[in-house]
Design a protein around this motif. Structure first.
Motif, PDB file in Angstrom:
ATOM      1  N   LEU A   1      44.719  48.758  25.672  1.00 44.33           N
ATOM      2  CA  LEU A   1      45.875  48.725  25.411  1.00 44.33           C
ATOM      3  C   LEU A   1      46.319  49.885  26.509  1.00 44.33           C
ATOM      4  O   LEU A   1      47.682  49.096  27.474  1.00 44.33           O
ATOM      5  N   GLY A   2      46.291  50.761  27.554  1.00 39.98           N
ATOM      6  CA  GLY A   2      46.308  51.630  27.654  1.00 39.98           C
ATOM      7  C   GLY A   2      46.244  50.918  29.079  1.00 39.98           C
ATOM      8  O   GLY A   2      46.661  51.476  30.047  1.00 39.98           O
ATOM      9  N   LEU A   3      45.246  50.183  29.425  1.00 39.88           N
ATOM     10  CA  LEU A   3      45.345  49.499  30.355  1.00 39.88           C
ATOM     11  C   LEU A   3      46.300  48.854  31.498  1.00 39.88           C
ATOM     12  O   LEU A   3      46.536  48.615  32.021  1.00 39.88           O
ATOM     13  N   SER A   4      46.939  47.729  30.570  1.00 40.18           N
ATOM     14  CA  SER A   4      48.209  47.286  30.762  1.00 40.18           C
ATOM     15  C   SER A   4      49.197  48.231  30.600  1.00 40.18           C
ATOM     16  O   SER A   4      49.995  47.310  31.864  1.00 40.18           O
ATOM     17  N   LEU A   5      48.885  49.653  31.184  1.00 41.62           N
ATOM     18  CA  LEU A   5      49.976  50.461  31.679  1.00 41.62           C
ATOM     19  C   LEU A   5      49.888  50.290  33.305  1.00 41.62           C
ATOM     20  O   LEU A   5      51.170  50.838  33.598  1.00 41.62           O
TER      21      LEU A   5
ATOM     22  N   PHE B   1      51.226  47.977  34.536  1.00 38.03           N
ATOM     23  CA  PHE B   1      52.690  47.683  34.646  1.00 38.03           C
ATOM     24  C   PHE B   1      52.993  48.188  36.173  1.00 38.03           C
ATOM     25  O   PHE B   1      53.632  47.559  36.858  1.00 38.03           O
ATOM     26  N   ALA B   2      51.805  49.504  36.510  1.00 42.54           N
ATOM     27  CA  ALA B   2      51.974  49.944  37.349  1.00 42.54           C
ATOM     28  C   ALA B   2      52.171  49.525  38.772  1.00 42.54           C
ATOM     29  O   ALA B   2      52.900  49.885  39.470  1.00 42.54           O
ATOM     30  N   LEU B   3      50.773  49.006  38.674  1.00 45.07           N
ATOM     31  CA  LEU B   3      50.312  47.889  39.502  1.00 45.07           C
ATOM     32  C   LEU B   3      51.649  47.547  40.263  1.00 45.07           C
ATOM     33  O   LEU B   3      52.071  46.799  41.552  1.00 45.07           O
TER      34      LEU B   3
ATOM     35  N   ILE C   1      54.907  47.187  39.973  1.00 43.66           N
ATOM     36  CA  ILE C   1      55.788  48.074  40.361  1.00 43.66           C
ATOM     37  C   ILE C   1      56.005  48.485  41.973  1.00 43.66           C
ATOM     38  O   ILE C   1      56.412  48.363  42.240  1.00 43.66           O
ATOM     39  N   LYS C   2      54.166  49.014  41.855  1.00 41.24           N
ATOM     40  CA  LYS C   2      53.937  49.637  43.142  1.00 41.24           C
ATOM     41  C   LYS C   2      54.173  48.154  43.802  1.00 41.24           C
ATOM     42  O   LYS C   2      54.273  47.412  45.268  1.00 41.24           O
ATOM     43  N   PHE C   3      53.322  46.642  43.224  1.00 42.66           N
ATOM     44  CA  PHE C   3      53.157  45.664  43.871  1.00 42.66           C
ATOM     45  C   PHE C   3      54.949  45.098  44.999  1.00 42.66           C
ATOM     46  O   PHE C   3      55.583  44.872  46.281  1.00 42.66           O
ATOM     47  N   PHE C   4      55.505  45.079  44.025  1.00 38.51           N
ATOM     48  CA  PHE C   4      57.883  44.990  44.276  1.00 38.51           C
ATOM     49  C   PHE C   4      57.948  46.141  45.202  1.00 38.51           C
ATOM     50  O   PHE C   4      59.125  45.800  45.507  1.00 38.51           O
ATOM     51  N   GLN C   5      57.747  47.343  44.952  1.00 39.72           N
ATOM     52  CA  GLN C   5      58.012  48.784  45.771  1.00 39.72           C
ATOM     53  C   GLN C   5      58.051  47.841  47.106  1.00 39.72           C
ATOM     54  O   GLN C   5      58.769  48.663  48.023  1.00 39.72           O
TER      55      GLN C   5
ATOM     56  N   ASP D   1      45.471  43.544  47.680  1.00 40.39           N
ATOM     57  CA  ASP D   1      44.474  44.240  47.163  1.00 40.39           C
ATOM     58  C   ASP D   1      44.935  44.964  45.881  1.00 40.39           C
ATOM     59  O   ASP D   1      44.222  44.466  45.137  1.00 40.39           O
ATOM     60  N   ILE D   2      46.499  44.642  45.067  1.00 38.14           N
ATOM     61  CA  ILE D   2      46.733  44.732  44.184  1.00 38.14           C
ATOM     62  C   ILE D   2      46.890  44.092  43.195  1.00 38.14           C
ATOM     63  O   ILE D   2      46.210  43.993  42.297  1.00 38.14           O
ATOM     64  N   THR D   3      47.456  42.691  43.905  1.00 41.47           N
ATOM     65  CA  THR D   3      46.922  41.545  43.143  1.00 41.47           C
ATOM     66  C   THR D   3      45.250  41.515  42.159  1.00 41.47           C
ATOM     67  O   THR D   3      45.453  41.205  41.482  1.00 41.47           O
TER      68      THR D   3
END
Length: 162
Positions: free
Chosen positions: A21-25, A28-30, A32-36, A62-64
């Motif tokens: 479940l922590g990996l899903s966080l 989520f962070a990835l 945020i970075k993608f859209f940033q 890369d992020i994807t």
């Protein structure tokens, strides 16, 4: 005593559930970075050089790929080591769920790492004039190590399954 120990040991697999479940966080962070990156790109789209646009695109790819790797590890790891995912028949179910054992997961992770490394190496080559030659050599050696490791793992898996 032995039965209690075995039940306790078997139940301890649930310790991994919050880790998955922590990996899903991280996923989520990835996101945020993608859209940033996209929000930084949009206002400068007409001023940015083509090479820089390609480098940003490679970073987004890369992020994807890392996100896809995370999903694979989360779902397959949970199903292989904790419990079967019950998503129901009415919802969309990924066709590979329940079909990927630990060996297949290992090979897919290795292939994903090679793909991610390939994109990173392409970014390095596109920016080669700003990177020292010895660093480029190390990037290349590390990538070759990933490729050879993935090949060796796949080959060993193939010969052990026969």
């Amino acid at each position: 005593m032995e039965k209690v120990f075995e039940k306790l040991m078997y139940a301890s697999r649930w310790i991994m559930a919050p880790i998955y479940l922590g990996l899903s966080l991280i996923l989520f962070a990835l996101g945020i970075k993608f859209f940033q990156e996209i929000f930084h790109l949009i206002p400068n789209i007409f001023e940015i050089a083509e090479v820089d646009l390609v480098l940003i695109t490679l970073s987004l790819i890369d992020i994807t790929l890392v996100g896809g790797l995370l999903i694979m590890v989360m779902f397959s790891g949970y199903e292989n080591f904790v419990s079967q995912l019950d998503v129901g028949e009415s919802s969309e179910k990924l066709n590979w769920l329940g079909k990927m054992d630990a060996g297949s997961l290992k090979n897919k992770v290795a292939a994903s790492i090679v793909a991610i490394s390939s994109i990173h190496l392409l970014k390095v080559f596109m920016n080669a004039e700003n990177i020292a030659n010895d660093k480029i050599m190390w990037y290349l050696l590390i990538h070759i190590t990933f490729v050879l490791s993935a090949f060796a793992m796949g080959y060993l898996d193939k010969i052990t399954r026969k």
